[in-house]
Scaffold this motif. Structure first.
Motif, PDB file in Angstrom:
ATOM      1  N   PHE A  51       0.826  -1.212   0.000  1.00 32.26           N
ATOM      2  CA  PHE A  51       0.000   0.000   0.000  1.00 32.26           C
ATOM      3  C   PHE A  51       0.865   1.268   0.000  1.00 32.26           C
ATOM      4  O   PHE A  51       1.918   1.300   0.639  1.00 32.26           O
ATOM      5  CB  PHE A  51      -0.913   0.034   1.237  1.00 32.26           C
ATOM      6  N   VAL A  52       0.391   2.274  -0.686  1.00 32.58           N
ATOM      7  CA  VAL A  52       1.059   3.581  -0.667  1.00 32.58           C
ATOM      8  C   VAL A  52       0.764   4.240   0.681  1.00 32.58           C
ATOM      9  O   VAL A  52      -0.400   4.360   1.076  1.00 32.58           O
ATOM     10  CB  VAL A  52       0.550   4.467  -1.826  1.00 32.58           C
ATOM     11  N   GLN A  53       1.823   4.645   1.377  1.00 31.96           N
ATOM     12  CA  GLN A  53       1.676   5.256   2.699  1.00 31.96           C
ATOM     13  C   GLN A  53       1.458   6.774   2.574  1.00 31.96           C
ATOM     14  O   GLN A  53       1.623   7.351   1.497  1.00 31.96           O
ATOM     15  CB  GLN A  53       2.922   4.961   3.547  1.00 31.96           C
ATOM     16  N   ASP A  54       1.102   7.385   3.722  1.00 30.73           N
ATOM     17  CA  ASP A  54       0.801   8.824   3.686  1.00 30.73           C
ATOM     18  C   ASP A  54       1.987   9.683   3.267  1.00 30.73           C
ATOM     19  O   ASP A  54       1.830  10.660   2.555  1.00 30.73           O
ATOM     20  CB  ASP A  54       0.325   9.299   5.075  1.00 30.73           C
ATOM     21  N   GLU A  55       3.176   9.306   3.723  1.00 33.42           N
ATOM     22  CA  GLU A  55       4.319  10.200   3.527  1.00 33.42           C
ATOM     23  C   GLU A  55       5.220   9.798   2.376  1.00 33.42           C
ATOM     24  O   GLU A  55       6.387  10.180   2.336  1.00 33.42           O
ATOM     25  CB  GLU A  55       5.127  10.307   4.837  1.00 33.42           C
ATOM     26  N   GLU A  56       4.707   8.970   1.457  1.00 30.65           N
ATOM     27  CA  GLU A  56       5.547   8.585   0.327  1.00 30.65           C
ATOM     28  C   GLU A  56       4.774   8.738  -0.977  1.00 30.65           C
ATOM     29  O   GLU A  56       3.557   8.570  -1.024  1.00 30.65           O
ATOM     30  CB  GLU A  56       6.054   7.137   0.495  1.00 30.65           C
ATOM     31  N   SER A  57       5.507   9.034  -2.040  1.00 31.74           N
ATOM     32  CA  SER A  57       4.896   9.100  -3.367  1.00 31.74           C
ATOM     33  C   SER A  57       4.682   7.673  -3.870  1.00 31.74           C
ATOM     34  O   SER A  57       5.202   6.718  -3.283  1.00 31.74           O
ATOM     35  CB  SER A  57       5.813   9.864  -4.318  1.00 31.74           C
TER      36      SER A  57
ATOM     37  N   ALA B  10      -4.396   0.279   6.386  1.00 34.53           N
ATOM     38  CA  ALA B  10      -3.686   1.019   5.327  1.00 34.53           C
ATOM     39  C   ALA B  10      -4.325   2.393   5.132  1.00 34.53           C
ATOM     40  O   ALA B  10      -5.540   2.544   5.266  1.00 34.53           O
ATOM     41  CB  ALA B  10      -3.728   0.224   4.031  1.00 34.53           C
ATOM     42  N   PRO B  11      -3.508   3.406   4.861  1.00 30.27           N
ATOM     43  CA  PRO B  11      -4.039   4.750   4.661  1.00 30.27           C
ATOM     44  C   PRO B  11      -4.808   4.866   3.345  1.00 30.27           C
ATOM     45  O   PRO B  11      -4.490   4.187   2.375  1.00 30.27           O
ATOM     46  CB  PRO B  11      -2.788   5.626   4.611  1.00 30.27           C
ATOM     47  N   LYS B  12      -5.829   5.727   3.356  1.00 34.38           N
ATOM     48  CA  LYS B  12      -6.589   5.962   2.137  1.00 34.38           C
ATOM     49  C   LYS B  12      -6.251   7.330   1.556  1.00 34.38           C
ATOM     50  O   LYS B  12      -5.803   8.218   2.279  1.00 34.38           O
ATOM     51  CB  LYS B  12      -8.086   5.873   2.431  1.00 34.38           C
ATOM     52  N   HIS B  13      -6.475   7.464   0.257  1.00 32.99           N
ATOM     53  CA  HIS B  13      -6.075   8.688  -0.445  1.00 32.99           C
ATOM     54  C   HIS B  13      -7.184   9.185  -1.359  1.00 32.99           C
ATOM     55  O   HIS B  13      -7.935   8.385  -1.926  1.00 32.99           O
ATOM     56  CB  HIS B  13      -4.830   8.416  -1.281  1.00 32.99           C
ATOM     57  N   GLY B  84       1.841  10.747  -8.317  1.00 37.99           N
ATOM     58  CA  GLY B  84       1.642  10.355  -6.922  1.00 37.99           C
ATOM     59  C   GLY B  84       2.508  11.082  -5.923  1.00 37.99           C
ATOM     60  O   GLY B  84       2.691  10.613  -4.798  1.00 37.99           O
ATOM     61  N   GLU B  85       3.048  12.226  -6.319  1.00 42.78           N
ATOM     62  CA  GLU B  85       3.859  12.994  -5.363  1.00 42.78           C
ATOM     63  C   GLU B  85       2.991  13.465  -4.199  1.00 42.78           C
ATOM     64  O   GLU B  85       1.844  13.870  -4.403  1.00 42.78           O
ATOM     65  CB  GLU B  85       4.499  14.218  -6.043  1.00 42.78           C
ATOM     66  N   VAL B  86       3.557  13.458  -2.994  1.00 41.58           N
ATOM     67  CA  VAL B  86       2.786  13.744  -1.786  1.00 41.58           C
ATOM     68  C   VAL B  86       2.180  15.158  -1.800  1.00 41.58           C
ATOM     69  O   VAL B  86       1.022  15.344  -1.437  1.00 41.58           O
ATOM     70  CB  VAL B  86       3.667  13.550  -0.528  1.00 41.58           C
ATOM     71  N   ARG B  93      -3.570  15.962  -0.067  1.00 44.33           N
ATOM     72  CA  ARG B  93      -2.895  14.973  -0.899  1.00 44.33           C
ATOM     73  C   ARG B  93      -3.895  14.341  -1.858  1.00 44.33           C
ATOM     74  O   ARG B  93      -4.910  13.780  -1.425  1.00 44.33           O
ATOM     75  CB  ARG B  93      -2.257  13.857  -0.078  1.00 44.33           C
ATOM     76  N   ILE B  95      -3.842  11.833  -5.385  1.00 45.70           N
ATOM     77  CA  ILE B  95      -3.136  11.063  -6.415  1.00 45.70           C
ATOM     78  C   ILE B  95      -3.930  11.226  -7.707  1.00 45.70           C
ATOM     79  O   ILE B  95      -5.145  11.008  -7.719  1.00 45.70           O
ATOM     80  CB  ILE B  95      -3.027   9.582  -5.990  1.00 45.70           C
TER      81      ILE B  95
END
Lengths: 231, 231
Positions: A51-57, B10-13, B84-86, B93, B95
């Motif tokens: 999974f893509v985390q909050d603090e990473e692209s 897992a974080p959601k975006h 996908g840059e933060v 944020r 994506i």
């Protein structure tokens, strides 16, 4: 609409990266896959992902996954495609971004890969993978074949010095068919990206086969321009 | 790990689609852009986009955005890249997945576009866009140029019947440079995808210029195979 409600009212989604990691070893193009550890489908084969985390692209997430599984850093990864179907993951809705990398298998950390339950399987031996991962692999193979049609390939996969039969073997693995020896030799030499060395590889015959290496500058120039049609 | 915690932890975006919609009109390649209505950067120019909803795929979100802004349906859109840059969006944020479409401007719903504050601007007139949208446009132009190098283009952008100068004009707009008339004519006819008609277009000269149309079958075959290098 206030800034607050514009962003706050939109739904959020799980986003994953899935990595298609190709290597070349013993004359075979291989893929790194892993036994999934969680339900649904624990124990089934899967691409390497997370999974893509909050603090990473998303790019950083892909690099992290590659590093965690192979120990390798600073490997160039190409983003391929984003799979956004609502029900593609049977556990929850997950939007998946695929990346692919070409690596020299010898340079990866085999112990670390084993620890993660990761294995290199030849493309002929790939089992059924979870969710849409077989489709992801198919589309990555298609992209790799397109790349080979328009650009040189091999630099990332072969050892520094190699023979023409080894290079042909790599192309045969990518195309998944046999190539005519003389025709391949003629076309690949015409690309003008190979440097012929004095040394020979004598492991397969007494007479030996000449070793070559890529002329990095010419290779990169051709990588940039491709073989395409220009006006 | 239980299925619950694997997905729940897992974080959601926020995930958006941004559409790069190209059209061709009056000899100019144009882009559909819109005045943003919400903060941050309300009033600034933006690509046409929107958030991916719970019950739609990313492809469906892109098609919805295109339909809402232009009234057009069943337009083929190519997914380009995921950004996908933060910190790419200064509001939160997000994506972003980009899509591009080539459409015939004449066929879109101009009233609907106006209602949405959308405008067709020539590529020479594109102002500063919000966030990374200028980069998205640049990369879409790069992809369009690559496409033109390896595949025929024009079917989606030109009227059914067109003259060779019109087609050359389109290529010039994509390359953003002048092309040699005779050389273009020779190369484009050698592709063997054009059908010469009896009719002439007499709007620019008394003698008139021959009208052509694409041979759809040959066009699609060449689209499939491309012009590339084959072993």
């Amino acid at each position: 609409m206030s800034m607050h409600s514009f962003y706050e009212n939109a739904p959020k989604h799980l986003v994953a990266v899935d990595c298609i990691i190709f290597g070349f070893e013993d004359g075979k193009l291989k893929l790194l896959i892993i036994k999934r550890k969680v339900d649904p489908m624990a124990g089934a084969w899967s691409l390497v992902g997370g999974f893509v985390q909050d603090e990473e692209s998303t790019d950083e997430a892909a690099a992290r996954v590659l590093k965690q599984t192979t120990g390798m850093e600073n490997i160039y990864m190409d983003q391929l495609h984003t799979y956004g179907e609502v029900n593609r993951d049977t556990g929850s809705r997950v939007i998946a971004v695929t990346y692919y990398a070409l690596i020299r298998i010898k340079e990866h950390d085999r112990l670390l890969a084993n620890e993660h339950g990761a294995h290199w399987l030849s493309l002929h031996q790939i089992p059924e993978l979870i969710f849409d991962h077989n489709l992801m692999l198919q589309e990555a193979m298609k992209r790799l074949r397109e790349k080979v049609r328009f650009h040189p390939v091999g630099f990332e996969l072969l050892p520094e010095k190699f023979t023409l039969p080894q290079l042909r073997n790599l192309y045969e693995e990518i195309y998944q068919r046999e190539l005519d020896k003389r025709n391949f030799r003629k076309k690949i030499l015409a690309m003008n990206i190979l440097e012929k060395l004095e040394e020979k590889d004598k492991t397969s015959s007494k007479k030996g086969a000449h070793l070559y290496r890529f002329d990095k500058q010419k290779y990169e120039l051709l990588m940039e321009t491709g073989f395409g049609f220009t006006m």
